[in-house]
Design a protein around this motif. Sequence first.
Motif, mmCIF file in Angstrom:
data_model
loop_
_atom_site.group_PDB
_atom_site.id
_atom_site.type_symbol
_atom_site.label_atom_id
_atom_site.label_comp_id
_atom_site.label_asym_id
_atom_site.label_seq_id
_atom_site.Cartn_x
_atom_site.Cartn_y
_atom_site.Cartn_z
ATOM 1 N N TRP A 183 0.845 -1.201 0.000
ATOM 2 C CA TRP A 183 0.000 0.000 0.000
ATOM 3 C C TRP A 183 0.876 1.245 0.000
ATOM 4 C CZ3 TRP A 183 -5.483 0.320 0.586
ATOM 5 C CH2 TRP A 183 -6.115 -0.919 0.660
ATOM 6 N N LEU A 184 0.378 2.319 -0.633
ATOM 7 C CA LEU A 184 1.055 3.616 -0.660
ATOM 8 C C LEU A 184 0.056 4.720 -0.364
ATOM 9 C CD1 LEU A 184 3.069 3.380 -3.997
ATOM 10 C CD2 LEU A 184 3.988 3.165 -1.702
ATOM 11 N N ALA A 185 0.494 5.703 0.376
ATOM 12 C CA ALA A 185 -0.243 6.953 0.541
ATOM 13 C C ALA A 185 0.669 8.042 -0.014
ATOM 14 C CB ALA A 185 -0.570 7.212 2.002
ATOM 15 N N VAL A 186 0.206 8.758 -1.036
ATOM 16 C CA VAL A 186 1.036 9.724 -1.742
ATOM 17 C C VAL A 186 0.436 11.111 -1.576
ATOM 18 C CG1 VAL A 186 1.971 10.390 -3.983
ATOM 19 C CG2 VAL A 186 1.664 7.970 -3.428
ATOM 20 N N LEU A 187 1.227 12.030 -1.044
ATOM 21 C CA LEU A 187 0.789 13.414 -0.898
ATOM 22 C C LEU A 187 0.618 14.030 -2.275
ATOM 23 C CD1 LEU A 187 0.154 15.781 0.987
ATOM 24 C CD2 LEU A 187 2.607 16.267 1.058
ATOM 25 N N ARG A 188 -0.552 14.567 -2.543
ATOM 26 C CA ARG A 188 -0.878 15.028 -3.895
ATOM 27 C C ARG A 188 -0.190 16.334 -4.268
ATOM 28 N NH1 ARG A 188 -7.031 15.407 -5.741
ATOM 29 N NH2 ARG A 188 -6.836 13.154 -5.540
ATOM 30 N N THR A 189 -0.082 17.283 -3.376
ATOM 31 C CA THR A 189 0.477 18.589 -3.719
ATOM 32 C C THR A 189 1.996 18.597 -3.602
ATOM 33 O OG1 THR A 189 0.504 20.937 -3.185
ATOM 34 C CG2 THR A 189 0.131 19.453 -1.366
ATOM 35 N N SER A 190 2.665 19.241 -4.524
ATOM 36 C CA SER A 190 4.125 19.316 -4.475
ATOM 37 C C SER A 190 4.617 20.381 -3.502
ATOM 38 C CB SER A 190 4.688 19.596 -5.867
ATOM 39 O OG SER A 190 4.218 20.838 -6.341
ATOM 40 N N LEU A 191 3.722 21.222 -3.015
ATOM 41 C CA LEU A 191 4.108 22.295 -2.096
ATOM 42 C C LEU A 191 4.725 21.748 -0.809
ATOM 43 C CD1 LEU A 191 4.076 25.339 -1.441
ATOM 44 C CD2 LEU A 191 1.757 25.031 -0.577
#
Length: 98
Positions: free
Chosen positions: A52-60
């Motif tokens: 499983w992966l949780a990926v932060l969507r914003t590059s900020l």
Amino acid sequence: MSQGLQCWDEYGRLIVDVGDYNMRYIGTVNLNVGPGANAWSVPVQGMRPNGWLAVLRTSLYWNDYYCIPGNNAFTVQYLPVSSPYTATLTFDIYKYDV
């Protein structure tokens, strides 16, 4: 049916081989963060520590947070030593076969 991607450089060397995993988008989760905490547990039904992966969507904020998958949740950790700014973070959740 299994799918994948392979890429070679100009010398014929294999440089990308992602044929071993089938990624599946599970959904999106929002998390409100602010001063006073440096770690949060975010519930995701069925999540496991492996595959499983949780990926932060914003590059900020990519350099400020990291995610650790667990059982039915993932932990978000704020990396800098100071408290985080108030923000709403959006994470995309993926599952892959290992």
